[in-house]
Scaffold this motif. Structure first.
Motif: not given
Length: 399
Positions: A41-42, A89-92, A121-124, A14-15
Protein backbone atom coordinates in the motif's frame (compact mmCIF):
# COMPACT_ATOMS: atom_id res chain seq x y z
CA UNK A 1 23.60 12.43 17.50
CA UNK A 2 22.75 9.16 15.75
CA UNK A 3 26.17 8.39 14.32
CA UNK A 4 26.48 4.68 13.62
CA UNK A 5 22.89 3.86 14.60
CA UNK A 6 20.85 1.58 12.34
CA UNK A 7 17.16 2.23 11.76
CA UNK A 8 14.80 -0.29 10.16
CA UNK A 9 12.09 2.00 8.76
CA UNK A 10 8.77 0.34 7.89
CA UNK A 11 6.59 2.64 5.79
CA UNK A 12 2.85 2.01 5.88
CA UNK A 13 0.29 2.84 3.23
CA UNK A 14 -1.17 6.20 4.18
CA UNK A 15 -1.08 9.72 2.81
CA UNK A 16 1.35 10.66 5.61
CA UNK A 17 3.97 8.57 3.78
CA UNK A 18 4.75 11.72 1.79
CA UNK A 19 6.55 13.02 4.93
CA UNK A 20 8.89 10.03 5.14
CA UNK A 21 11.50 11.27 2.63
CA UNK A 22 12.07 14.25 4.94
CA UNK A 23 12.49 11.90 7.92
CA UNK A 24 15.03 9.78 6.02
CA UNK A 25 16.98 12.87 5.02
CA UNK A 26 17.13 14.09 8.63
CA UNK A 27 18.13 10.67 9.97
CA UNK A 28 21.03 10.46 7.55
CA UNK A 29 22.11 14.00 8.42
CA UNK A 30 22.39 12.80 12.02
CA UNK A 31 24.64 9.92 10.97
CA UNK A 32 22.09 7.09 11.05
CA UNK A 33 21.77 4.42 8.40
CA UNK A 34 18.23 3.68 7.23
CA UNK A 35 17.00 0.36 5.87
CA UNK A 36 13.58 0.98 4.30
CA UNK A 37 10.72 -1.49 4.04
CA UNK A 38 7.69 -0.53 1.95
CA UNK A 39 4.32 -2.21 2.25
CA UNK A 40 2.40 -2.78 -1.00
CA UNK A 41 0.00 0.00 0.00
CA UNK A 42 2.88 2.39 0.74
CA UNK A 43 4.09 2.00 -2.85
CA UNK A 44 0.90 3.81 -3.90
CA UNK A 45 2.12 6.95 -2.08
CA UNK A 46 5.94 6.89 -2.36
CA UNK A 47 8.07 4.95 -4.82
CA UNK A 48 10.91 2.56 -3.99
CA UNK A 49 13.13 4.66 -6.26
CA UNK A 50 12.55 7.82 -4.19
CA UNK A 51 12.98 6.09 -0.85
CA UNK A 52 16.02 4.09 -1.97
CA UNK A 53 17.73 7.16 -3.42
CA UNK A 54 17.36 9.09 -0.17
CA UNK A 55 18.27 6.15 2.09
CA UNK A 56 21.22 5.08 -0.04
CA UNK A 57 20.21 1.47 0.56
CA UNK A 58 18.08 -1.18 -1.11
CA UNK A 59 14.37 -0.93 -0.42
CA UNK A 60 12.76 -4.18 0.77
CA UNK A 61 9.22 -4.92 -0.35
CA UNK A 62 8.71 -8.64 -0.92
CA UNK A 63 8.53 -11.37 1.69
CA UNK A 64 9.31 -14.05 -0.89
CA UNK A 65 12.44 -12.63 -2.51
CA UNK A 66 14.76 -15.64 -2.74
CA UNK A 67 17.79 -13.59 -3.80
CA UNK A 68 17.55 -11.40 -0.73
CA UNK A 69 16.82 -14.46 1.39
CA UNK A 70 20.19 -15.86 0.33
CA UNK A 71 21.97 -12.56 0.92
CA UNK A 72 20.26 -11.58 4.19
CA UNK A 73 17.52 -13.65 5.78
CA UNK A 74 14.44 -11.69 6.76
CA UNK A 75 14.84 -12.85 10.35
CA UNK A 76 18.28 -11.30 10.39
CA UNK A 77 16.97 -8.14 8.74
CA UNK A 78 14.52 -7.75 11.63
CA UNK A 79 17.26 -7.94 14.26
CA UNK A 80 20.31 -6.10 12.97
CA UNK A 81 18.79 -2.63 13.59
CA UNK A 82 19.10 -0.61 16.78
CA UNK A 83 15.49 0.51 16.43
CA UNK A 84 12.47 -0.39 14.32
CA UNK A 85 10.33 2.61 13.34
CA UNK A 86 6.89 2.22 11.74
CA UNK A 87 5.78 5.45 10.07
CA UNK A 88 3.09 5.97 9.15
CA UNK A 89 1.59 3.18 11.26
CA UNK A 90 -1.80 2.56 9.66
CA UNK A 91 -4.78 1.00 11.41
CA UNK A 92 -4.11 -2.15 9.40
CA UNK A 93 -0.47 -2.35 10.49
CA UNK A 94 -1.39 -1.72 14.13
CA UNK A 95 -4.01 -4.49 13.97
CA UNK A 96 -1.50 -6.93 12.49
CA UNK A 97 1.05 -6.06 15.18
CA UNK A 98 -1.46 -6.41 18.00
CA UNK A 99 -2.71 -9.78 16.76
CA UNK A 100 0.70 -11.18 15.81
CA UNK A 101 -0.09 -11.60 12.13
CA UNK A 102 2.71 -12.16 9.62
CA UNK A 103 1.29 -12.22 6.11
CA UNK A 104 3.68 -9.78 4.42
CA UNK A 105 7.24 -8.57 4.85
CA UNK A 106 6.46 -5.69 7.22
CA UNK A 107 4.33 -7.73 9.63
CA UNK A 108 6.77 -10.66 9.51
CA UNK A 109 9.66 -8.40 10.45
CA UNK A 110 7.69 -6.87 13.30
CA UNK A 111 6.75 -10.29 14.68
CA UNK A 112 10.28 -11.67 14.35
CA UNK A 113 12.17 -8.74 15.84
CA UNK A 114 13.63 -8.53 19.32
CA UNK A 115 14.60 -4.89 18.71
CA UNK A 116 12.69 -1.98 20.34
CA UNK A 117 9.80 -0.77 18.17
CA UNK A 118 8.43 2.76 17.79
CA UNK A 119 5.28 3.59 15.83
CA UNK A 120 3.82 6.86 14.55
CA UNK A 121 0.10 6.21 13.90
CA UNK A 122 -1.69 8.01 11.07
CA UNK A 123 -5.27 7.45 9.96
CA UNK A 124 -8.74 8.96 9.65
CA UNK A 125 -10.09 10.28 12.94
CA UNK A 126 -12.97 7.78 12.99
CA UNK A 127 -10.55 4.91 12.42
CA UNK A 128 -8.33 6.17 15.25
CA UNK A 129 -11.25 6.52 17.66
CA UNK A 130 -12.81 3.16 16.74
CA UNK A 131 -12.85 0.76 19.71
CA UNK A 132 -10.92 -1.85 17.72
CA UNK A 133 -8.03 0.55 17.10
CA UNK A 134 -8.03 1.66 20.72
CA UNK A 135 -7.93 -1.98 21.88
CA UNK A 136 -5.01 -2.62 19.54
CA UNK A 137 -3.27 0.50 20.82
CA UNK A 138 -3.61 -0.69 24.42
CA UNK A 139 -2.18 -4.10 23.50
CA UNK A 140 0.79 -2.54 21.72
CA UNK A 141 1.54 -0.30 24.68
CA UNK A 142 1.35 -3.31 27.00
CA UNK A 143 3.88 -5.01 24.75
CA UNK A 144 6.30 -2.13 25.33
CA UNK A 145 5.97 -0.46 21.94
CA UNK A 146 6.58 3.30 21.95
CA UNK A 147 3.70 5.26 20.41
CA UNK A 148 4.23 8.77 19.03
CA UNK A 149 1.04 10.80 18.65
CA UNK A 150 -1.05 11.05 16.66
CA UNK A 151 -1.51 14.81 16.46
CA UNK A 152 -4.83 16.56 16.06
CA UNK A 153 -5.65 18.62 12.98
CA UNK A 154 -7.07 18.71 9.49
CA UNK A 155 -7.13 15.42 7.61
CA UNK A 156 -6.51 14.80 3.92
CA UNK A 157 -10.05 13.38 3.84
CA UNK A 158 -11.47 16.74 4.98
CA UNK A 159 -12.26 15.78 8.58
CA UNK A 160 -10.66 17.23 11.72
CA UNK A 161 -9.42 15.49 14.85
CA UNK A 162 -6.73 13.16 16.15
CA UNK A 163 -5.08 11.01 13.51
CA UNK A 164 -2.38 13.15 11.88
CA UNK A 165 1.08 11.61 11.97
CA UNK A 166 3.50 13.58 14.12
CA UNK A 167 6.00 15.66 12.17
CA UNK A 168 9.36 14.23 11.03
CA UNK A 169 11.17 16.53 13.48
CA UNK A 170 9.20 14.99 16.38
CA UNK A 171 9.94 11.45 15.19
CA UNK A 172 13.62 12.33 14.86
CA UNK A 173 13.67 13.70 18.40
CA UNK A 174 11.98 10.58 19.77
CA UNK A 175 14.43 8.33 17.93
CA UNK A 176 17.31 10.30 19.42
CA UNK A 177 15.86 9.85 22.91
CA UNK A 178 15.23 6.12 22.37
CA UNK A 179 18.80 5.51 21.26
CA UNK A 180 20.48 7.78 23.77
CA UNK A 181 22.60 6.07 26.42
CA UNK A 182 21.71 8.21 29.42
CA UNK A 183 22.03 7.72 33.18
CA UNK A 184 18.41 6.56 33.36
CA UNK A 185 18.57 4.09 30.49
CA UNK A 186 16.66 0.96 31.43
CA UNK A 187 14.80 2.71 34.24
CA UNK A 188 11.01 2.85 34.23
CA UNK A 189 9.60 6.01 35.83
CA UNK A 190 5.99 7.07 36.41
CA UNK A 191 5.01 10.76 36.31
CA UNK A 192 1.56 12.16 37.10
CA UNK A 193 0.63 15.64 35.92
CA UNK A 194 -2.14 18.17 35.47
CA UNK A 195 -5.36 18.61 37.44
CA UNK A 196 -8.20 16.17 37.91
CA UNK A 197 -11.80 17.02 37.06
CA UNK A 198 -14.41 15.74 39.50
CA UNK A 199 -17.91 15.93 37.97
CA UNK A 200 -20.78 17.75 39.64
CA UNK A 201 -23.08 17.14 36.70
CA UNK A 202 -22.44 16.60 32.96
CA UNK A 203 -21.37 20.25 32.47
CA UNK A 204 -19.73 21.25 35.76
CA UNK A 205 -16.78 19.92 37.71
CA UNK A 206 -14.40 20.58 40.61
CA UNK A 207 -10.74 21.06 39.75
CA UNK A 208 -7.44 22.49 40.95
CA UNK A 209 -5.63 25.29 39.12
CA UNK A 210 -2.87 23.43 37.34
CA UNK A 211 -1.60 23.82 33.77
CA UNK A 212 0.38 20.57 33.86
CA UNK A 213 3.50 22.45 32.69
CA UNK A 214 5.76 21.34 35.53
CA UNK A 215 4.80 17.68 35.33
CA UNK A 216 5.23 17.72 31.56
CA UNK A 217 8.68 19.31 31.90
CA UNK A 218 9.72 16.67 34.45
CA UNK A 219 8.63 13.84 32.17
CA UNK A 220 10.51 15.36 29.23
CA UNK A 221 13.67 15.80 31.34
CA UNK A 222 13.51 12.15 32.46
CA UNK A 223 13.08 11.00 28.86
CA UNK A 224 16.12 13.07 27.90
CA UNK A 225 18.16 11.09 30.43
CA UNK A 226 17.08 7.83 28.83
CA UNK A 227 14.21 6.77 31.10
CA UNK A 228 11.13 4.91 29.94
CA UNK A 229 8.42 7.29 31.20
CA UNK A 230 4.79 6.43 31.87
CA UNK A 231 2.96 9.75 31.85
CA UNK A 232 -0.47 9.88 33.50
CA UNK A 233 -2.12 13.25 33.02
CA UNK A 234 -5.38 14.91 33.82
CA UNK A 235 -6.93 17.54 31.50
CA UNK A 236 -3.85 19.80 31.20
CA UNK A 237 -3.42 23.07 29.30
CA UNK A 238 -0.09 22.05 27.75
CA UNK A 239 0.65 19.36 25.19
CA UNK A 240 1.98 16.07 26.59
CA UNK A 241 5.71 15.36 26.27
CA UNK A 242 7.14 13.38 23.38
CA UNK A 243 8.50 9.87 23.74
CA UNK A 244 6.37 8.80 26.72
CA UNK A 245 3.75 6.15 27.31
CA UNK A 246 0.74 8.43 27.58
CA UNK A 247 -2.37 7.81 29.70
CA UNK A 248 -5.05 10.54 29.76
CA UNK A 249 -7.49 10.52 32.69
CA UNK A 250 -10.17 12.77 34.12
CA UNK A 251 -10.85 12.01 37.79
CA UNK A 252 -8.73 11.05 40.79
CA UNK A 253 -10.18 7.53 40.67
CA UNK A 254 -9.17 7.25 37.02
CA UNK A 255 -5.67 8.47 37.85
CA UNK A 256 -5.21 5.97 40.67
CA UNK A 257 -6.30 3.13 38.38
CA UNK A 258 -3.84 4.24 35.68
CA UNK A 259 -1.04 4.54 38.23
CA UNK A 260 -1.73 1.08 39.65
CA UNK A 261 -1.74 -0.46 36.16
CA UNK A 262 1.69 1.08 35.43
CA UNK A 263 3.42 -0.63 38.36
CA UNK A 264 6.08 -1.83 38.90
CA UNK A 265 8.34 1.14 38.25
CA UNK A 266 11.75 2.19 39.54
CA UNK A 267 10.56 5.64 40.62
CA UNK A 268 7.33 7.64 40.71
CA UNK A 269 6.93 11.42 40.61
CA UNK A 270 3.48 12.64 41.65
CA UNK A 271 3.30 16.17 40.25
CA UNK A 272 -0.45 16.12 39.52
CA UNK A 273 -2.75 18.51 41.37
CA UNK A 274 -5.33 15.95 42.42
CA UNK A 275 -8.64 17.24 43.78
CA UNK A 276 -8.99 16.27 47.43
CA UNK A 277 -12.76 15.89 47.23
CA UNK A 278 -15.43 14.85 44.79
CA UNK A 279 -19.21 15.11 44.79
CA UNK A 280 -20.46 11.95 46.44
CA UNK A 281 -23.29 11.48 43.93
CA UNK A 282 -22.75 13.44 40.74
CA UNK A 283 -25.94 14.28 38.91
CA UNK A 284 -26.61 12.56 35.61
CA UNK A 285 -28.44 15.66 34.36
CA UNK A 286 -27.54 19.33 34.46
CA UNK A 287 -28.55 20.86 37.79
CA UNK A 288 -31.03 23.67 37.07
CA UNK A 289 -31.52 26.91 38.95
CA UNK A 290 -34.58 26.80 41.19
CA UNK A 291 -37.37 29.32 40.66
CA UNK A 292 -37.42 30.13 44.38
CA UNK A 293 -33.64 30.76 44.39
CA UNK A 294 -32.86 27.73 46.51
CA UNK A 295 -29.22 26.66 46.23
CA UNK A 296 -28.25 23.08 45.43
CA UNK A 297 -26.83 21.04 48.28
CA UNK A 298 -23.71 19.08 47.36
CA UNK A 299 -22.45 16.25 49.53
CA UNK A 300 -18.70 15.68 49.24
CA UNK A 301 -16.59 12.55 49.59
CA UNK A 302 -12.84 12.29 49.98
CA UNK A 303 -10.89 11.23 46.90
CA UNK A 304 -8.33 8.42 47.05
CA UNK A 305 -4.90 9.61 48.22
CA UNK A 306 -2.72 8.47 45.34
CA UNK A 307 0.60 9.57 46.83
CA UNK A 308 -0.08 7.90 50.19
CA UNK A 309 -1.41 4.73 48.54
CA UNK A 310 1.77 4.19 46.53
CA UNK A 311 4.14 5.42 49.25
CA UNK A 312 2.72 3.06 51.83
CA UNK A 313 2.30 -0.02 49.70
CA UNK A 314 4.45 -2.99 50.59
CA UNK A 315 5.70 -5.29 47.87
CA UNK A 316 6.03 -3.51 44.54
CA UNK A 317 6.58 -0.03 45.99
CA UNK A 318 8.78 2.09 43.72
CA UNK A 319 12.32 2.54 44.98
CA UNK A 320 11.87 6.31 44.99
CA UNK A 321 8.56 8.13 45.50
CA UNK A 322 8.49 11.90 45.00
CA UNK A 323 5.50 14.00 45.97
CA UNK A 324 4.65 17.66 45.44
CA UNK A 325 3.25 20.13 47.93
CA UNK A 326 1.74 23.37 46.67
CA UNK A 327 1.23 25.60 49.71
CA UNK A 328 0.20 29.21 50.35
CA UNK A 329 1.61 29.65 53.86
CA UNK A 330 4.12 27.95 56.19
CA UNK A 331 5.36 26.11 53.12
CA UNK A 332 8.25 24.18 54.67
CA UNK A 333 6.34 23.17 57.81
CA UNK A 334 3.30 21.97 55.89
CA UNK A 335 5.36 20.15 53.27
CA UNK A 336 7.54 18.44 55.88
CA UNK A 337 4.44 17.26 57.71
CA UNK A 338 2.95 16.05 54.43
CA UNK A 339 6.06 13.99 53.67
CA UNK A 340 5.85 12.27 57.05
CA UNK A 341 2.10 11.72 56.75
CA UNK A 342 2.19 10.31 53.22
CA UNK A 343 5.32 8.22 53.63
CA UNK A 344 7.05 9.38 50.44
CA UNK A 345 10.81 9.75 50.10
CA UNK A 346 10.97 13.32 48.82
CA UNK A 347 8.59 16.26 48.71
CA UNK A 348 9.02 19.10 46.24
CA UNK A 349 7.40 22.07 47.93
CA UNK A 350 6.52 25.42 46.41
CA UNK A 351 4.75 28.61 47.45
CA UNK A 352 1.73 29.15 45.19
CA UNK A 353 0.28 32.15 46.99
CA UNK A 354 -1.07 34.72 44.50
CA UNK A 355 1.77 37.18 45.02
CA UNK A 356 4.38 34.69 43.77
CA UNK A 357 2.72 34.37 40.35
CA UNK A 358 3.93 30.76 40.16
CA UNK A 359 0.59 28.98 39.72
CA UNK A 360 0.07 28.81 35.96
CA UNK A 361 3.30 30.73 35.25
CA UNK A 362 6.50 29.72 33.44
CA UNK A 363 8.75 29.75 36.53
CA UNK A 364 8.90 27.90 39.81
CA UNK A 365 10.75 28.22 43.12
CA UNK A 366 10.89 24.96 45.04
CA UNK A 367 12.32 23.39 48.15
CA UNK A 368 13.38 19.74 48.02
CA UNK A 369 12.60 18.03 51.32
CA UNK A 370 14.19 14.67 52.09
CA UNK A 371 15.91 12.81 54.91
CA UNK A 372 18.77 15.27 54.46
CA UNK A 373 16.52 18.21 55.30
CA UNK A 374 15.13 21.11 53.28
CA UNK A 375 17.11 22.40 50.30
CA UNK A 376 15.96 25.65 48.73
CA UNK A 377 16.37 26.01 44.96
CA UNK A 378 16.47 29.45 43.37
CA UNK A 379 13.57 30.65 41.25
CA UNK A 380 14.05 29.38 37.70
CA UNK A 381 12.12 28.22 34.65
CA UNK A 382 10.03 25.09 35.04
CA UNK A 383 12.22 23.32 32.46
CA UNK A 384 15.27 24.08 34.62
CA UNK A 385 13.53 22.82 37.75
CA UNK A 386 12.64 19.65 35.86
CA UNK A 387 16.20 19.11 34.63
CA UNK A 388 17.63 19.55 38.12
CA UNK A 389 15.08 17.18 39.64
CA UNK A 390 15.73 14.59 36.90
CA UNK A 391 19.46 14.75 37.62
CA UNK A 392 18.77 14.18 41.33
CA UNK A 393 16.55 11.21 40.54
CA UNK A 394 19.27 9.74 38.31
CA UNK A 395 21.85 10.13 41.09
CA UNK A 396 19.50 8.48 43.61
CA UNK A 397 18.67 5.51 41.37
CA UNK A 398 22.36 4.96 40.64
CA UNK A 399 22.69 4.50 44.39
Amino acid sequence: MLQGKRILLIIGGGIAAFKIPELIRRLREQGASVTPVLTKAAEQFVTPLTIGSLAGEKVYTDLFDLTDEAEMGHIQLSRVADLVVVAPATADLMAKMAQGMANDLASTLLLATDTPVMIAPAMNVRMWEHPATQRNLALLQQDGITVLGPDEGDMACGEYGPGRMVEPADILEAIGVALKDGPLSGKRILVTSGPTHEPIDPVRYIANRSSGAQGTAIAQALVALGADVIFVTGPADVDPPKGVELHKVESAKDMLAAVASALPVDAAVFAAAVADWRVASASGSKIKKQADGALPVLEFAENPDILATISQMGQGRPGLVVGFAAETDDVIAHATAKRARKGCDWIVANDVSPETGIMGGSENAVTLISDAGAEDWPRMGKDEVAAQLADRIADELRG
